[in-house]
Scaffold this active site. Structure first.
Site, short mmCIF file in Angstrom:
data_model
loop_
_atom_site.label_atom_id
_atom_site.label_comp_id
_atom_site.label_asym_id
_atom_site.label_seq_id
_atom_site.Cartn_x
_atom_site.Cartn_y
_atom_site.Cartn_z
N HIS A 113 -9.85 -5.08 11.34
CA HIS A 113 -10.57 -4.98 10.07
C HIS A 113 -11.93 -4.30 10.20
CE1 HIS A 113 -7.64 -7.91 8.56
NE2 HIS A 113 -8.07 -7.65 7.36
N GLU A 150 0.81 -1.22 0.00
CA GLU A 150 0.00 0.00 0.00
C GLU A 150 0.84 1.27 0.00
OE1 GLU A 150 -0.73 -2.66 1.80
OE2 GLU A 150 -2.80 -3.19 1.38
C1 LIG Z 1 -1.84 -4.48 4.48
C2 LIG Z 1 -2.94 -5.36 3.99
N1 LIG Z 1 -3.39 -5.23 2.74
C3 LIG Z 1 -4.36 -6.03 2.27
C4 LIG Z 1 -4.91 -6.98 3.07
C5 LIG Z 1 -6.04 -7.88 2.55
N2 LIG Z 1 -5.51 -9.24 2.41
C6 LIG Z 1 -5.67 -10.13 3.40
S1 LIG Z 1 -4.91 -11.56 3.09
C7 LIG Z 1 -4.38 -11.04 1.59
C8 LIG Z 1 -3.55 -11.97 0.76
C9 LIG Z 1 -2.31 -12.39 1.46
O1 LIG Z 1 -1.65 -13.39 0.77
P1 LIG Z 1 -0.41 -14.16 1.37
O2 LIG Z 1 0.49 -13.22 2.08
O3 LIG Z 1 0.19 -14.94 0.26
O4 LIG Z 1 -0.99 -15.13 2.47
P2 LIG Z 1 -2.03 -16.32 2.27
O5 LIG Z 1 -3.39 -15.71 2.39
O6 LIG Z 1 -1.77 -16.94 0.98
O7 LIG Z 1 -1.78 -17.24 3.43
C10 LIG Z 1 -4.80 -9.73 1.36
C11 LIG Z 1 -4.55 -8.97 0.14
C12 LIG Z 1 -4.46 -7.06 4.40
N3 LIG Z 1 -4.99 -7.91 5.28
N4 LIG Z 1 -3.46 -6.26 4.83
#
Ligand SMILES: Cc1ncc(C[n+]2csc(CCOP(=O)(O)OP(=O)(O)O)c2C)c(N)n1
Ligand SMILES: [Mg+2]
Lengths: 343, 329
Positions: B128, B59
């Site tokens: 959240h 972000e």
């Molecule tokens: C700073 C931030 N931006 C966006 C999100 C929304 N979000 C939650 S999980 C996620 C994907 C994360 O993927 P990854 O790090 O690969 O973990 P996984 O879910 O695959 O375990 C996103 C975009 C968030 N929680 N925090």
């Protein structure tokens, strides 16, 4: 072979008998976690659980193997996909399910929910919902161990999607600079929500980041829980003895969508089916039978015990009292007299 | 035409992108995934990868990219999956976007929109479920917009995209599916112009975004008791349509301010100050506020309901303002 494979241990510490007992226990843990998550998915579908629910089904070997390599006194910090890590660190399915049900008997008394499991007694320092935000915090836990001259190590888990996040780089940077006793474990399940890795990272080998921060590195496939334990074990010892942090990337796969609301249409059925051939749970079972000659009836009774434990945990969660009203304002400040309703 | 809030936002972006090639959309999952909340559905197919850009979870990076691109002539729409993640980018927003016009002595402008979901949804927990509008309103140089209906969402987003200043555009996470009538063709709504969502004579309720719907529900309940409530939706918090609020209070002589955020330094505190300062003699009762409780959001459903504003809490506040119940301490 990947060049970072040179970090693999050469000798096995255990004899065949011990290996068998160990794998039996790791299999039981993985199965327990899987069944707990299946039970929570069911409860979610029935509307008994709300909010976001992120399942680690398919990835159990990573948290179970890694945490099995740690001591009880070592610390673990995780993401919102952390039910497995919580249980592997000694947490009970009852505490997890009760938390998901919003009950007073849950790990955080119903205040945290699925994304925010914590256990002081098991040194599980939380599930966090802001991608990458917990990485500096984990470095801080390791900093405190070093500061107090204690030999505890911190394991910090995060997803592949958090690799571009600034906070993660600042955490890695400080850990390398200050030689903190920490192991960073990237659970690369190849997707961040609907985005495949290649659209997130210009260099897909996550451990390439290690050299710039003076971190040791290792990278391997995660379906074999014993391998995960061995390889993470090497990094943990390096952190404990040499105060040398390591960046590890474990290749894994989640079988379900990102959360319960994600139908995961961004990947093909064939891809998912192919990964299911390397499902770590049946893989461990197969090895126990074939390689360690464990009698099938022993496995069957272990599986029955796991099933009973999860059923009992569901009953416990359903019959527990709801989270307490006072908990809403009781835990905001240290001083219980400082009531946030009147600040 | 009848549209959902999410479709109205989608139309606003599409129309502006068709009108002006300098407008583009970037954010997490906006393209291939069609938007985390499906607001950008179909936009990648319509405008291509050059203008609908999937970003990694970075972000601070992509908000900052939006700022720089805006300084040299583009008009980026930056989607935050939710405003909780604006906190990761807060330096770019506060130290850069908000300040560049003034720091540069007016040489540079930052015409960008930072938009996404805000507020609590259901049981998303402490990290959240935040309503951060007061924080953005605190910062000079930012404009803050929070539409409550599909028509407002479309009209305001179009104006925000054309605006030459950075606009924080906070959408209601629980409003995306709401349907409403949206005027055909152009109907840009000026920033700083509020709207009466229900006319009444006994008490003014000032509220925005999702809170408008609570206030309308409360107004229904109170109408059955013969209490006539006027629901005033400023739509834009900064700049604020104080004239509309003052004239409503001058008519009803009583006021309740409903906001989803925390009470301390809340937007309602500022509005209450302005009302008492401008139309003190019009007030027949202290101004009441309904806010979230001053605590991080608990997960359990019944605790969340205890913490967030609800229609019954609004009804009770109106009764207090009418001296039909004991005023708050
Ligand atoms: C700073 C931030 N931006 C966006 C999100 C929304 N979000 C939650 S999980 C996620 C994907 C994360 O993927 P990854 O790090 O690969 O973990 P996984 O879910 O695959 O375990 C996103 C975009 C968030 N929680 N925090
Ligand atoms: Mg991932």
């Amino acid at each position: 072979m990947n060049k970072s494979d040179q970090n693999a241990p050469t000798a096995q510490p255990e004899n065949h008998e011990q290996q068998r007992a160990l794998l039996g226990d790791l299999y039981r843990q993985m199965l327990l976690i899987r069944r707990v998550e299946e039970a929570s998915a069911k409860a979610y579908a029935q509307g008994k659980i709300g909010g976001f629910l992120h399942l680690g089904i398919g990835q159990e070997s990573v948290c179970v193997g890694a945490i099995a390599a740690a001591r009880k006194t070592d610390y673990v910090v995780g993401t919102y996909r952390e039910h497995g890590h919580y249980i592997a660190k000694g947490g009970s399915p009852k505490e997890v399910l009760a938390e998901l049900y919003g009950k007073a008997t849950g790990s955080s008394g119903g205040l945290g929910g699925s994304m925010h499991l914590f256990s002081q007694k098991n040194r599980f320092l939380g599930g966090y919902g802001i991608v990458g935000g917990h990485v500096p915090l984990a470095a801080g836990v390791a900093f405190a161990s070093k500061y107090r001259d204690e030999d505890d190590v911190t394991l910090c888990f995060f997803g592949d999607g958090s690799v571009p996040q600034g906070a993660l780089h600042e955490g890695l940077s400080l850990a390398g600079l200050w030689k903190l006793p920490i192991v960073f474990i990237c659970e690369n399940n190849q997707y961040s929500m609907g985005t495949p890795l290649y659209r997130t990272l210009a260099v897909e080998d996550v451990t390439e980041r290690a050299s710039g921060y003076a971190l040791a590195r290792d990278r391997f496939k995660g379906e074999d829980v014993l391998r995960v334990r061995e390889r993470v074990g090497v990094a943990i010892e390096r952190a404990r003895k040499e105060r040398q942090p390591t960046l590890i990337e474990v290749i894994t796969y989640r079988f379900r969508g990102h959360s319960m609301s994600d139908p995961a249409t961004y990947r093909t059925k064939e891809e998912v089916e192919e990964w299911k051939l390397r499902d770590p749970v049946p893989l461990a079972r197969q090895r126990l039978l074939a390689e360690f000659a464990m009698p099938e009836d022993q496995l069957v009774s272990l599986e029955a015990a796991v099933k009973a434990e999860v059923q009992e945990a569901v009953r416990f969660a359903e019959s527990s009292p709801p989270a307490e009203q006072e908990s809403v304002w009781k835990h905001v400040y240290a001083d219980p007299a400082l009531d946030p309703r009147s600040t | 035409m009848r549209l959902s809030y999410r479709e109205a936002l989608n139309q606003a972006m599409c129309e502006e992108m068709e009108r002006d090639p300098n407008v583009l959309l970037l954010g997490e999952e906006v393209g291939h995934y069609q938007g985390a909340y499906k607001v950008s559905q179909g936009m990648l197919q319509k405008f291509g990868e050059k203008r609908v850009i999937d970003t990694p979870i970075a972000e601070a990076g992509f908000v900052g990219v939006g700022v720089g691109a805006a300084m040299v002539g583009l008009r980026p729409i930056v989607e935050l999956m939710t405003f909780n993640f604006s906190l990761v980018a807060i330096d770019q927003i506060i130290n850069n976007a908000a300040k560049i016009r003034q720091m540069s002595g007016g040489q540079f402008k930052v015409p960008m929109v930072i938009r996404g979901a805000g507020g609590a949804a259901h049981q998303l927990g402490a990290q959240h479920s935040q309503s951060l509008e007061a924080m953005f309103c605190h910062v000079p140089g930012l404009k803050v917009v929070m539409p409550s209906t599909p028509a407002d969402a479309k009209g305001l987003l179009k104006t925000a995209i054309r605006d030459d200043d950075p606009v924080i555009f906070i959408e209601g996470e629980l409003l995306y599916g709401n349907q409403g009538e949206v005027p055909e063709g152009e109907h840009p709504i000026p920033l700083g112009k509020g709207d009466i969502k229900r006319a009444g004579s006994d008490c003014t309720i000032v509220c925005w975004s999702k809170m408008v719907h609570l206030a309308l529900a409360a107004a229904e309940v109170l109408a059955k008791e013969g209490i006539s409530v006027e629901v005033v939706d400023p739509r834009t918090l900064k700049p604020l349509d104080t004239e509309l609020i003052f004239s409503s209070v001058a008519k009803t002589h009583r006021c309740v301010i409903v906001e989803e955020g925390w009470p301390f330094s809340g937007v309602g505190a500022e509005i209450a100050h302005r009302i008492q300062h401008a139309v003190f003699d019009e007030l027949d009762a202290p101004i009441e506020r309904v806010t979230a409780m001053d605590v991080p959001m608990p997960y359990a459903l019944h605790l969340e309901e205890l913490v967030v504003p609800t229609a019954p809490k609004v009804v009770a506040a109106v009764r207090r303002a009418l001296y039909l119940a004991a005023p708050t301490a």
